[in-house]
Design an enzyme around this catalytic site. Structure first.
Site, mmCIF file in Angstrom:
data_model
loop_
_atom_site.group_PDB
_atom_site.id
_atom_site.type_symbol
_atom_site.label_atom_id
_atom_site.label_comp_id
_atom_site.label_asym_id
_atom_site.label_seq_id
_atom_site.Cartn_x
_atom_site.Cartn_y
_atom_site.Cartn_z
ATOM 1 C CB SER A 25 7.530 2.826 -3.595
ATOM 2 O OG SER A 25 6.123 2.913 -3.476
ATOM 3 C CG ASP A 26 7.514 -1.210 1.862
ATOM 4 O OD1 ASP A 26 6.295 -1.478 1.868
ATOM 5 O OD2 ASP A 26 8.318 -1.799 2.595
ATOM 6 C CE1 TYR A 27 -0.054 2.302 3.377
ATOM 7 C CE2 TYR A 27 -0.506 0.044 2.768
ATOM 8 C CZ TYR A 27 -0.947 1.273 3.197
ATOM 9 O OH TYR A 27 -2.287 1.465 3.438
#
Length: 769
Positions: free
Chosen positions: A293-295
């Site tokens: 996932s992104d942040y």
């Protein structure tokens, strides 16, 4: 006769078999390696508890690189408990070794960590921003830049980089347009593949190779209003024909990992989108790596309205997400969801397997410390060779937007120059956005670079002239890091007066203006994409003097430059050039290198034209010339961009002949050759990017007015001619039709070859199936 038929075929088959042996051996070797990996991972997973498997899905930040509002605590304890699979934002051999030893020596199963970082356009030695690198139109230079970044990153213990960003962007308001390769899907795919190859090398097990992470999957560049983290909504036809190709190209180049995006896709957040992460990425495209996932994008699925953290974590796992960055949704909820039957053991196992396979492919099970070498850290970072490569890449990235009366190149001796602007004597803003490991103190400023070239042979009269901005609110937003933008002790009026005084005693004005480091990149969207007002006021005061103004333009996006285009003698677009900025700029200003960059994004006349891109569809009422009522046009401005895709001038000039075709009627899988003769008509040697576009004017769906299909970058001496030939096959005519079938259709095609998307020679062909 019998002898002839028994011996000849045998000899022939033997030759064929010999030719196939290298391929067969390679396939067999790959199958053996895969079987060995599967056996190892299966054996390891049989020993793992559920908690240890879930721990592998947890990626935390080490605190050195934070790009969100959430951070992780208790990392050392988490590593020892086996509750962490990887760390990003931690680098340096001492730091990495301590954590890796804690994982390998201090845990029950000795599973190594993976260490990642946002290495976007260089690690320590900073190259031009990715948008700038794309304007080189030199795939070898781009691949080399990625390889150097990988060497420096691994020298500090890293083995995973969150790059390339391959999002297609048509909206210059979006700050992250700076991090991609522009608006064209075909060229964006070529750049993506080059970067993956540069990062991963011939084998990810090599000590100087990192695993690439393709981002942001998917469609992130289509954010509404150009606003960061915003909604994306588009048809499947737009996805498949314009936005998805670069991701697929990166996958086909062997990228080991993908990162999910913040936006929704068909109303479902990408991080929990089964169609996107499983049906498309894995089943249709055959991706074998893992998805991170992104942040905190997993946690943010709740904000999109899909449920609480436990609910969205289960949805994301089932959709095909393998690793959770920073948010710890997997870590804190998956075991409970397993007990409640909301996820299955098989789904947890599959995600864990993919993460472990990535570590295996990186060679970390064989040698967890393979990239942790203090000697390399001392000798392979910021070397002279690396800096030279950064300078050459920067020189090739610059786009000459205007050069009236051949004001450039400047003379290396005699006369005087007024060097003005807030970016002229400035080191910090040379690097541009996304420079986690970059050290701005070691960059070369423009004034330093000019003095390196001319020494005392040209009188330099310097004045800062203006602040980056005088707007206190805007400045506060730009200063997300200490001291990024600052106000001069002088008043804005006094600063302008100083610039005017410097100009009055000089022959020519070089104004170094534009965007600061923090004005583009993540969370840096702008509704007004002009040069800040403080700098415009300085330029307008200087213009009143009637002396020639050369603008050296720093920018992370296309800007609106109508006044500058009308009033400056020359405009050299240098993006954010990186560590060697000043030296590269001086080399070009004084003619040691003839600029050859070409735009990969369209520059609008007004922000009101956005989105503006070259490969648009036609309308039922296209505007050309004549009466303007009831046509697709603006009342107050031209439809045309200020600078079109593919545009870029040179200190010399190039002429194109008409196109010569080997045939005008083709059938099936025949090959069309299209040739032009390019002539260097000017006084300097120079490089030209010869661009091939194709139009499909009658098809089953509305097609773009033109599409880039190939290019060649050639070098011509003054007066030299060269024939440039493109080979065209039906493969270049394919598109996704209304049934999402990738195919080509018979009919008329227009072949266009030229110096930009708006300046081509054209020829028509008929192509039957």
């Amino acid at each position: 006769m019998k002898k002839y038929f028994t011996t000849k075929p045998v000899a022939y088959l033997s030759a064929a078999m010999l030719l196939c042996l290298p391929f067969s051996n390679a396939v067999a070797q790959k199958q053996t390696e895969t079987a060995k990996m599967n056996a190892f991972i299966s054996g390891l997973m049989k020993k793992m508890t559920v908690d240890e498997k879930i721990g592998q899905l947890n990626l935390v930040t080490g605190g050195m690189a934070i790009t969100g509002s959430v951070t992780n605590n208790g990392i050392s304890d988490g590593v020892k408990k086996g509750a962490i699979g990887g760390i990003f934002g931690l680098y340096g051999t001492d730091n990495v070794r301590k954590m890796q030893e804690a994982a390998v020596k201090g845990t029950r199963l000795h599973i190594p960590l993976i260490f990642g970082l946002d290495v976007i356009h260089g690690h320590r030695t900073i190259f031009p921003i990715p948008l700038g690198m794309s304007t080189t139109w030199d795939l070898a230079l781009i691949e080399q830049a990625a390889h150097i970044a990988a060497k420096e990153a691994t020298a500090e213990g890293l083995n995973w980089v969150f790059s390339p960003m391959v999002d297609i962007a048509r909206d210059a308001r979006w700050g992250r347009i700076s991090e991609g390769s522009g608006e064209d899907p075909w060229y964006g795919g070529k750049v993506a593949a080059a970067m993956v190859k540069g990062y991963q090398g011939t084998s990810m097990k090599n000590a100087d190779a990192v695993m690439a992470c393709v981002k942001h999957f998917a469609l992130y560049g289509g954010a509404e209003a150009g606003r960061e983290y915003n909604t994306v909504d588009m048809s499947r036809l737009s996805m498949y024909n314009y936005y998805l190709p670069p991701y697929k190209a990166a996958l086909e180049a062997g990228a080991g990992s993908f990162m999910s995006s913040f936006n929704v896709v068909d109303g479902v957040p990408a991080t929990a989108n089964k169609w996107l992460l499983t049906d498309l990425l894995r089943k249709q495209w055959g991706f074998k790596g893992f998805v991170v996932s992104d942040y905190t994008s997993l946690n943010e699925v709740s904000n999109h309205g899909l449920g609480d953290l436990q609910t969205v974590s289960a949805l994301a796992l089932k959709a095909g997400l393998d690793m959770d960055m920073v948010g710890e949704g997997f870590l804190t909820t998956l075991k409970k969801s397993l007990q409640q039957g909301k996820v299955t053991q098989a789904e947890i196992d599959m995600a864990c397997r993919r993460v472990l396979e990535a570590k295996y492919k990186l060679g970390l099970f064989d040698n967890p410390y393979k990239s942790i070498d203090p000697q390399r850290e001392k000798t392979e970072i910021m070397t002279e060779a690396n800096r030279k490569a950064a300078r050459i890449t920067a020189e090739h990235s610059f786009v000459l937007l205007k050069n009236a009366n051949q004001i450039l190149p400047l003379k290396k001796s005699g006369g005087s120059i007024a060097l003005v602007g807030p970016l002229a004597d400035n080191k910090r803003d040379m690097l541009g956005t996304w420079v986690i490991g970059g050290e701005w103190e070691k960059s070369v400023s423009v004034i330093e670079g000019i003095k390196h070239i001319v020494g005392d042979n040209v009188k330099i009269n310097y004045a800062r002239g203006s602040n980056i901005t005088d707007d206190a609110t805007f400045m506060k937003r730009l200063n997300f890091g200490p001291g990024m933008v600052w106000l001069d002790k002088q008043s804005p009026e006094d600063m302008i007066e100083d610039a005017v005084k410097a100009a009055k005693k000089s022959d020519i004005i070089v104004a170094v203006v534009g965007e600061s480091q923090s004005m583009s990149g993540e969370s840096s969207s702008r509704s007004d994409i002009s040069i800040p007002e403080s700098q415009q006021l300085m330029l307008k005061a200087l213009a009143k003097l009637g002396k020639p103004i050369v603008i050296v333009l720093f920018n992370g996006r296309p800007l609106t430059l109508t006044w500058e285009n009308d009033n400056a003698a020359a405009i050299l677009n240098v993006w954010a050039p990186g560590t060697e900025a000043g030296n590269a700029i001086a080399e070009v200003l004084f003619g040691n290198y003839n600029p050859s960059g070409k735009l990969t994004t369209t520059f609008p006349r007004s922000v009101g034209q956005i989105p503006l891109y070259y490969n648009h569809l036609n309308t039922g009422r296209p505007y050309s010339t004549g009466p303007t009522k009831f046509k697709s046009n603006y009342l107050d401005i031209s439809n045309d961009p200020l600078y079109p895709f593919g545009y870029g001038l040179s200190y010399t000039s190039f002429g194109y002949s008409n196109i010569t075709l080997n045939k005008t009627k083709l059938k099936g899988n025949e090959t069309l050759t299209a040739t032009v003769t390019v002539t260097n008509k000017g006084p300097y040697a120079g490089e030209e990017v010869v661009q091939l576009y194709i139009s499909d004017p009658a098809a089953s769906i509305s097609r773009p007015v033109k599409e880039l299909k190939d290019f060649q970058k050639i070098n011509l001496q003054a007066g030299e001619q060269k024939q440039v030939t493109f080979k065209i096959t039906p493969q270049q005519l394919k598109f996704y039709n209304s049934q999402l079938k990738y195919d080509w259709e018979a009919g008329e095609f227009i072949v266009q070859i030229g110096t930009s998307s708006a300046d081509t020679k054209n020829a028509k062909v008929q192509w039957a199936k």
